[in-house]
Design a protein around this motif. Structure first.
Motif, PDB file in Angstrom:
ATOM      1  N   SER A   1       0.826  -1.210   0.000  1.00 48.14           N
ATOM      2  CA  SER A   1       0.000   0.000   0.000  1.00 48.14           C
ATOM      3  C   SER A   1       0.858   1.257   0.000  1.00 48.14           C
ATOM      4  O   SER A   1       0.499   2.261  -0.609  1.00 48.14           O
ATOM      5  CB  SER A   1      -0.972  -0.001   1.183  1.00 48.14           C
ATOM      6  N   ASP A   2       2.032   1.199   0.690  1.00 50.98           N
ATOM      7  CA  ASP A   2       2.934   2.341   0.666  1.00 50.98           C
ATOM      8  C   ASP A   2       3.492   2.570  -0.737  1.00 50.98           C
ATOM      9  O   ASP A   2       3.625   3.701  -1.184  1.00 50.98           O
ATOM     10  CB  ASP A   2       4.090   2.138   1.651  1.00 50.98           C
ATOM     11  N   THR A   3       3.816   1.485  -1.434  1.00 54.88           N
ATOM     12  CA  THR A   3       4.338   1.582  -2.796  1.00 54.88           C
ATOM     13  C   THR A   3       3.270   2.124  -3.745  1.00 54.88           C
ATOM     14  O   THR A   3       3.551   2.980  -4.577  1.00 54.88           O
ATOM     15  CB  THR A   3       4.819   0.202  -3.290  1.00 54.88           C
ATOM     16  N   THR A   4       2.054   1.629  -3.593  1.00 54.68           N
ATOM     17  CA  THR A   4       0.952   2.102  -4.433  1.00 54.68           C
ATOM     18  C   THR A   4       0.691   3.583  -4.181  1.00 54.68           C
ATOM     19  O   THR A   4       0.520   4.354  -5.139  1.00 54.68           O
ATOM     20  CB  THR A   4      -0.326   1.285  -4.157  1.00 54.68           C
TER      21      THR A   4
ATOM     22  N   ALA B   1       3.717  23.932  -3.890  1.00 58.82           N
ATOM     23  CA  ALA B   1       4.524  24.925  -3.171  1.00 58.82           C
ATOM     24  C   ALA B   1       4.349  24.756  -1.662  1.00 58.82           C
ATOM     25  O   ALA B   1       5.310  24.849  -0.903  1.00 58.82           O
ATOM     26  CB  ALA B   1       4.134  26.337  -3.596  1.00 58.82           C
ATOM     27  N   TYR B   2       3.124  24.477  -1.230  1.00 56.18           N
ATOM     28  CA  TYR B   2       2.884  24.246   0.197  1.00 56.18           C
ATOM     29  C   TYR B   2       3.655  23.019   0.683  1.00 56.18           C
ATOM     30  O   TYR B   2       4.327  23.064   1.720  1.00 56.18           O
ATOM     31  CB  TYR B   2       1.381  24.053   0.466  1.00 56.18           C
ATOM     32  N   SER B   3       3.581  21.943  -0.069  1.00 59.68           N
ATOM     33  CA  SER B   3       4.249  20.704   0.331  1.00 59.68           C
ATOM     34  C   SER B   3       5.760  20.848   0.382  1.00 59.68           C
ATOM     35  O   SER B   3       6.421  20.186   1.177  1.00 59.68           O
ATOM     36  CB  SER B   3       3.879  19.559  -0.619  1.00 59.68           C
ATOM     37  N   ARG B   4       6.296  21.691  -0.457  1.00 60.15           N
ATOM     38  CA  ARG B   4       7.750  21.892  -0.479  1.00 60.15           C
ATOM     39  C   ARG B   4       8.198  22.955   0.511  1.00 60.15           C
ATOM     40  O   ARG B   4       9.388  23.264   0.587  1.00 60.15           O
ATOM     41  CB  ARG B   4       8.190  22.274  -1.883  1.00 60.15           C
ATOM     42  N   GLY B   5       7.258  23.547   1.269  1.00 61.49           N
ATOM     43  CA  GLY B   5       7.609  24.555   2.260  1.00 61.49           C
ATOM     44  C   GLY B   5       8.029  25.877   1.651  1.00 61.49           C
ATOM     45  O   GLY B   5       8.833  26.602   2.234  1.00 61.49           O
TER      46      GLY B   5
ATOM     47  N   MET C   1      -4.886  22.225  -2.733  1.00 64.62           N
ATOM     48  CA  MET C   1      -4.060  22.677  -1.614  1.00 64.62           C
ATOM     49  C   MET C   1      -4.558  22.089  -0.297  1.00 64.62           C
ATOM     50  O   MET C   1      -3.756  21.716   0.561  1.00 64.62           O
ATOM     51  CB  MET C   1      -4.027  24.193  -1.538  1.00 64.62           C
ATOM     52  N   ALA C   2      -5.874  21.996  -0.125  1.00 65.01           N
ATOM     53  CA  ALA C   2      -6.428  21.380   1.089  1.00 65.01           C
ATOM     54  C   ALA C   2      -5.973  19.918   1.185  1.00 65.01           C
ATOM     55  O   ALA C   2      -5.638  19.443   2.279  1.00 65.01           O
ATOM     56  CB  ALA C   2      -7.950  21.478   1.087  1.00 65.01           C
ATOM     57  N   LEU C   3      -5.954  19.221   0.068  1.00 64.73           N
ATOM     58  CA  LEU C   3      -5.452  17.844   0.073  1.00 64.73           C
ATOM     59  C   LEU C   3      -3.981  17.780   0.484  1.00 64.73           C
ATOM     60  O   LEU C   3      -3.571  16.865   1.200  1.00 64.73           O
ATOM     61  CB  LEU C   3      -5.645  17.195  -1.295  1.00 64.73           C
ATOM     62  N   HIS C   4      -3.208  18.763   0.074  1.00 65.42           N
ATOM     63  CA  HIS C   4      -1.798  18.811   0.469  1.00 65.42           C
ATOM     64  C   HIS C   4      -1.659  19.051   1.975  1.00 65.42           C
ATOM     65  O   HIS C   4      -0.774  18.463   2.608  1.00 65.42           O
ATOM     66  CB  HIS C   4      -1.055  19.900  -0.306  1.00 65.42           C
ATOM     67  N   VAL C   5      -2.497  19.911   2.539  1.00 65.30           N
ATOM     68  CA  VAL C   5      -2.454  20.165   3.985  1.00 65.30           C
ATOM     69  C   VAL C   5      -2.788  18.888   4.746  1.00 65.30           C
ATOM     70  O   VAL C   5      -2.094  18.516   5.698  1.00 65.30           O
ATOM     71  CB  VAL C   5      -3.423  21.317   4.368  1.00 65.30           C
ATOM     72  N   ILE C   6      -3.831  18.197   4.300  1.00 65.51           N
ATOM     73  CA  ILE C   6      -4.234  16.945   4.962  1.00 65.51           C
ATOM     74  C   ILE C   6      -3.148  15.879   4.793  1.00 65.51           C
ATOM     75  O   ILE C   6      -2.793  15.185   5.756  1.00 65.51           O
ATOM     76  CB  ILE C   6      -5.592  16.457   4.408  1.00 65.51           C
TER      77      ILE C   6
ATOM     78  N   ASP D   1       0.003  16.327   4.368  1.00 69.48           N
ATOM     79  CA  ASP D   1       1.145  16.699   5.200  1.00 69.48           C
ATOM     80  C   ASP D   1       0.928  16.258   6.648  1.00 69.48           C
ATOM     81  O   ASP D   1       1.841  15.730   7.284  1.00 69.48           O
ATOM     82  CB  ASP D   1       1.367  18.211   5.129  1.00 69.48           C
ATOM     83  N   LEU D   2      -0.273  16.451   7.158  1.00 65.66           N
ATOM     84  CA  LEU D   2      -0.576  16.017   8.527  1.00 65.66           C
ATOM     85  C   LEU D   2      -0.474  14.503   8.662  1.00 65.66           C
ATOM     86  O   LEU D   2       0.087  13.991   9.632  1.00 65.66           O
ATOM     87  CB  LEU D   2      -1.969  16.484   8.945  1.00 65.66           C
ATOM     88  N   ILE D   3      -1.013  13.790   7.697  1.00 63.96           N
ATOM     89  CA  ILE D   3      -0.977  12.325   7.746  1.00 63.96           C
ATOM     90  C   ILE D   3       0.464  11.820   7.637  1.00 63.96           C
ATOM     91  O   ILE D   3       0.882  10.940   8.385  1.00 63.96           O
ATOM     92  CB  ILE D   3      -1.860  11.722   6.632  1.00 63.96           C
ATOM     93  N   ALA D   4       1.222  12.405   6.710  1.00 56.97           N
ATOM     94  CA  ALA D   4       2.605  11.955   6.502  1.00 56.97           C
ATOM     95  C   ALA D   4       3.477  12.224   7.723  1.00 56.97           C
ATOM     96  O   ALA D   4       4.365  11.434   8.030  1.00 56.97           O
ATOM     97  CB  ALA D   4       3.198  12.637   5.280  1.00 56.97           C
ATOM     98  N   THR D   5       3.234  13.317   8.421  1.00 61.43           N
ATOM     99  CA  THR D   5       4.060  13.623   9.593  1.00 61.43           C
ATOM    100  C   THR D   5       3.516  12.990  10.865  1.00 61.43           C
ATOM    101  O   THR D   5       4.235  12.912  11.857  1.00 61.43           O
ATOM    102  CB  THR D   5       4.200  15.144   9.792  1.00 61.43           C
ATOM    103  N   PHE D   6       2.270  12.511  10.846  1.00 66.26           N
ATOM    104  CA  PHE D   6       1.699  11.862  12.030  1.00 66.26           C
ATOM    105  C   PHE D   6       2.365  10.527  12.296  1.00 66.26           C
ATOM    106  O   PHE D   6       2.752  10.221  13.417  1.00 66.26           O
ATOM    107  CB  PHE D   6       0.191  11.657  11.851  1.00 66.26           C
ATOM    108  N   ARG D   7       2.501   9.745  11.265  1.00 69.74           N
ATOM    109  CA  ARG D   7       3.022   8.384  11.423  1.00 69.74           C
ATOM    110  C   ARG D   7       4.403   8.345  12.082  1.00 69.74           C
ATOM    111  O   ARG D   7       4.597   7.623  13.051  1.00 69.74           O
ATOM    112  CB  ARG D   7       3.041   7.679  10.078  1.00 69.74           C
ATOM    113  N   PRO D   8       5.374   9.110  11.602  1.00 71.40           N
ATOM    114  CA  PRO D   8       6.685   9.044  12.257  1.00 71.40           C
ATOM    115  C   PRO D   8       6.670   9.562  13.699  1.00 71.40           C
ATOM    116  O   PRO D   8       7.427   9.084  14.528  1.00 71.40           O
ATOM    117  CB  PRO D   8       7.583   9.931  11.395  1.00 71.40           C
ATOM    118  N   GLN D   9       5.789  10.514  13.984  1.00 66.56           N
ATOM    119  CA  GLN D   9       5.780  11.108  15.318  1.00 66.56           C
ATOM    120  C   GLN D   9       5.070  10.251  16.356  1.00 66.56           C
ATOM    121  O   GLN D   9       5.403  10.310  17.533  1.00 66.56           O
ATOM    122  CB  GLN D   9       5.124  12.497  15.281  1.00 66.56           C
ATOM    123  N   PHE D  10       4.085   9.486  15.927  1.00 65.16           N
ATOM    124  CA  PHE D  10       3.269   8.757  16.888  1.00 65.16           C
ATOM    125  C   PHE D  10       3.296   7.247  16.684  1.00 65.16           C
ATOM    126  O   PHE D  10       3.559   6.508  17.613  1.00 65.16           O
ATOM    127  CB  PHE D  10       1.822   9.263  16.840  1.00 65.16           C
ATOM    128  N   LEU D  11       3.020   6.783  15.475  1.00 67.51           N
ATOM    129  CA  LEU D  11       2.893   5.344  15.257  1.00 67.51           C
ATOM    130  C   LEU D  11       4.233   4.616  15.315  1.00 67.51           C
ATOM    131  O   LEU D  11       4.346   3.562  15.923  1.00 67.51           O
ATOM    132  CB  LEU D  11       2.197   5.066  13.929  1.00 67.51           C
TER     133      LEU D  11
END
Length: 190
Positions: A4-7, A70-74, A158-163, A165-175
């Motif tokens: 699923s990560d590869t897909t 642009a949002y995703s790249r900071g 852009m809203a999808l990018h914000v969401i 970004d939250l999902i991508a950074t959640f996993r390393p911080q918590f899971l």
């Protein structure tokens, strides 16, 4: 989990490729049209009356397409002295709290952009009508709604990018930390 990560990585890669291609195509068209405009004005002595309008519409679409990237790249201006002082989990929580008004604003603007675009269903794009009439003898009749809907499309992306970004950074911080904790606890029990 690996499949699923590869897909997901392939889907995201394809999305980024398509957005970059469309943005590049818009830029290539703008450059080509402006070169033709300069040639027509200064060499032929006549102006392409549709060039500026068409370039403006292409630039609007290009801008709204690349906002999310642009949002995703900071690449937006940000004050980061508070997040820099926080631990990783605190930074994520601050991001999550800040995402709520950002998503609310993007949703509100996307809705109003759609409402505005829907009001112009009967109005056509004058530049394209002019070009098409010169080529084919009849108006193209493409609604200007397709220009105005760029606001809704761009802000929704852009809203999808914000969401994302939250999902991508959640996993390393918590899971991942939870899995490390479980592995450490299992080792300590043996």
């Amino acid at each position: 989990m690996q499949h699923s990560d590869t897909t997901l990585a392939r889907v995201v890669g394809a999305y980024v490729h398509v957005i970059r291609f469309l943005a590049g195509l818009c830029m290539a068209l703008i450059v080509g049209i402006m070169i033709a405009q300069v040639f027509a004005r200064y060499v032929i002595g006549d102006s392409l009356i549709w060039a500026e309008e068409l370039c403006r519409y292409l630039l609007v679409w290009q801008t709204f397409l690349v906002l999310g990237l642009a949002y995703s790249r900071g690449e937006f201006v940000a004050l980061d002295f508070l997040p820099a002082a926080l631990p990783p989990r605190g930074r994520w929580l601050l991001r999550a709290v800040m995402a709520v008004p950002i998503l609310g604003f993007l949703g509100l603007m996307a809705w109003h952009g759609y409402d505005f675009a829907s009001r112009f269903g009967n109005q056509t794009i004058p530049a394209l009508d002019f070009i098409w009439t010169a080529l084919r003898g009849e108006e193209l009749g493409l609604s200007i709604r397709y220009v105005y809907i760029s606001v809704t499309v761009g802000l929704s992306l852009m809203a999808l990018h914000v969401i994302a970004d939250l999902i991508a950074t959640f996993r390393p911080q918590f899971l991942d930390n939870t899995a490390d904790y479980a592995a450490t606890t299992a080792k300590a029990d043996t």
